[in-house]
Design a protein around this motif. Structure first.
Motif: not given
Length: 470
Positions: A204-207, A227-234, A16-23, A217-221
């Motif tokens: 991997g990452l559990l939302c 957002r799964l990376d906690g807003g840290s700098l990539a 439902n949402f992009c894994l990189d930018c959350g679209y 390897t994704v940043k968004f669920c």
């Protein structure tokens, strides 16, 4: 796969949402998807061996009478003709109320463009499967889970008591069916529905919001867009491994080195240039050194500052006009000390060591005729700008005061001298200099070297310096 219009990443169709930018891919999919494809039935279960049918509660049900099979609510399929079973890949019909062999469930056909609907899926019944007829290829099932709601799991079938009275062991052994593929049944591809089965995300990452398991390897669920990376700098593209966050090297207290500064003060009292002294020696002069002044009263190499471990020492380098330190409290005076009061330069002389100018002849006991003085303890000599001696004033009594308006020594023509500027005190054989809170201060020339503290004032030529040690 569906391409994100924001970052051009390929995402699975069920995200439902992009894994990189959350679209929001769900809104995009709903805006451009024409219809909802009917969900497909789950794939047929694998065939079981005859030994499995004899286990308790597993395999084929016990033999049934024709009346029990036709009872309502059992859900057993009706007997089919051989032509029908050959077309749909279903085993032979029941004989005498007992299954003659394992029967494979009929595959569910996908939606047809002609418009006739597929037969409704019946709930599965646990029974031995019959050998499927010989065919060239297994049926190609439409993609599952890509569009529309998923079908609910089938409800279990209740067997009537009459059918449960037969023991499974009464069935004759059935030989294993030969492996033969089912006939190929394929649906025409739809241009609006992708035919690629969506890959399942690896562990991997559990939302934390919806509980969906995403790839590491994704940043968004892909389900809710959190957002799964906690807003840290990539790391940027091409930077290689992630850059570590810079932090304090140790948790102990940071020891800061003391800093010494010399701040110039002009005649109006405003601050001017600031010189920061490094650890060690710093030379000051008009043409030589680090601290330079364009002042005719400053010698080419005037003085030297030595700063070490928070301690500052100033040393005269043999300059013509010397270095003067402002008086704090009571300052003892020695014979020959030079003083700067306003724009005046004085030299102090003690009368204890003054030479007798008139010598007496031997045997002459007459008194010396001279000017009377009430017990003078010193004198102050004025030094003119050409180096000659000007006025000489005597210190009599126990205290002598100097000022522009009040005192024993009055200098009304010097505007840099306060009304009550300083005083000279006699304490036994010593003479003390005391500043009376004057605006511009009273200064004594440094002999050789002197230690300077934070907040002290220095005169170098015509320059006033304030010392700051922090």
């Amino acid at each position: 796969m569906i391409k994100c219009p924001n970052c051009a990443r390929d995402n699975a169709d069920n995200f439902n949402f992009c894994l990189d930018c959350g679209y929001d891919l769900k809104a995009l999919r709903e805006a451009f998807s024409p219809t909802t494809v009917a969900p497909s039935s789950p794939p047929p279960p694998p065939p079981r061996s005859p030994s499995t049918s004899s286990a308790a509660g597993v395999g084929a049900p016990p033999a049934r009478s024709p009346s029990s099979i036709d009872a309502p609510g059992v859900g057993a399929p009706p007997a089919r003709t051989p032509s029908t079973s050959g077309a749909l890949g279903v085993g032979p019909p029941l004989a005498g109320g007992v299954d003659s062999g394992p029967v494979a469930p009929a595959p569910t056909l996908p939606a047809s463009p002609v418009g006739w609907p597929p037969p409704p899926a019946s709930p599965p019944v646990s029974r031995p499967q019959a050998p499927p007829p010989t065919a060239s290829a297994p049926p190609t099932l439409p993609p599952s889970g890509t569009q529309g709601p998923r079908p609910a799991p089938p409800s279990p079938v209740t067997i009537p008591p009459t059918a449960q009275s037969f023991a499974p062991s009464a069935l004759p052994p059935v030989a294993p069916p030969p492996s033969a593929p089912l006939p190929s049944v394929s649906a025409p591809p739809s241009p609006s529905v992708p035919t690629t089965i969506a890959p399942q995300p690896v562990a991997g990452l559990l939302c934390p919001a919806c509980g969906y398991q995403n790839a590491s390897t994704v940043k968004f669920c892909g389900e809710c867009g959190k957002r799964l990376d906690g807003g840290s700098l990539a790391p940027a593209a091409g930077d290689g491994p992630r850059t570590m966050f810079m932090h304090a090297a140790s948790s102990g207290p940071v020891v800061r080195e003391p800093v010494c500064r010399l701040v110039t003060i002009d005649q109006t009292g405003r601050e001017g240039m600031t010189f920061t002294l490094r650890t060690g020696d710093t030379v000051c002069g008009r043409t030589n050194g680090v601290v330079l002044f364009d002042d005719p009263f400053v010698s080419p190499t005037h003085c030297r500052f030595t700063f070490n471990a928070g301690r500052l020492v100033v040393q005269d380098a043999g300059s013509l006009n010397g270095v003067y330190l402002r008086v704090r409290g009571d300052r003892p005076l020695a014979d020959g000390d030079y003083l700067r009061v306003g724009r005046q330069l004085f030299r102090f002389e003690s009368l204890a060591n003054a030479a007798i100018q008139i010598a007496k002849a031997d045997g002459d006991d007459a008194a010396v005729w001279g000017s009377p003085h009430p017990g003078a303890f010193g004198r102050l000599l004025q030094i003119l700008d050409d180096g000659r001696t000007g006025e000489i004033r005597l210190f009599s009594g126990d205290r002598c005061q100097l000022g522009r308006e009040h005192g024993d020594i009055v200098l009304p023509s010097d505007g840099f001298i306060s009304g009550k500027h300083c005083a000279f005190l006699r304490q036994g054989a010593d003479v003390l200099l005391q500043d009376l809170g004057s605006s511009n201060g009273t200064y004594v020339r440094v002999r050789s070297e002197a230690e300077v503290s934070n907040g002290d004032f220095l005169l170098v030529g015509n320059q006033m310096l304030r010392v700051e040690i922090v």
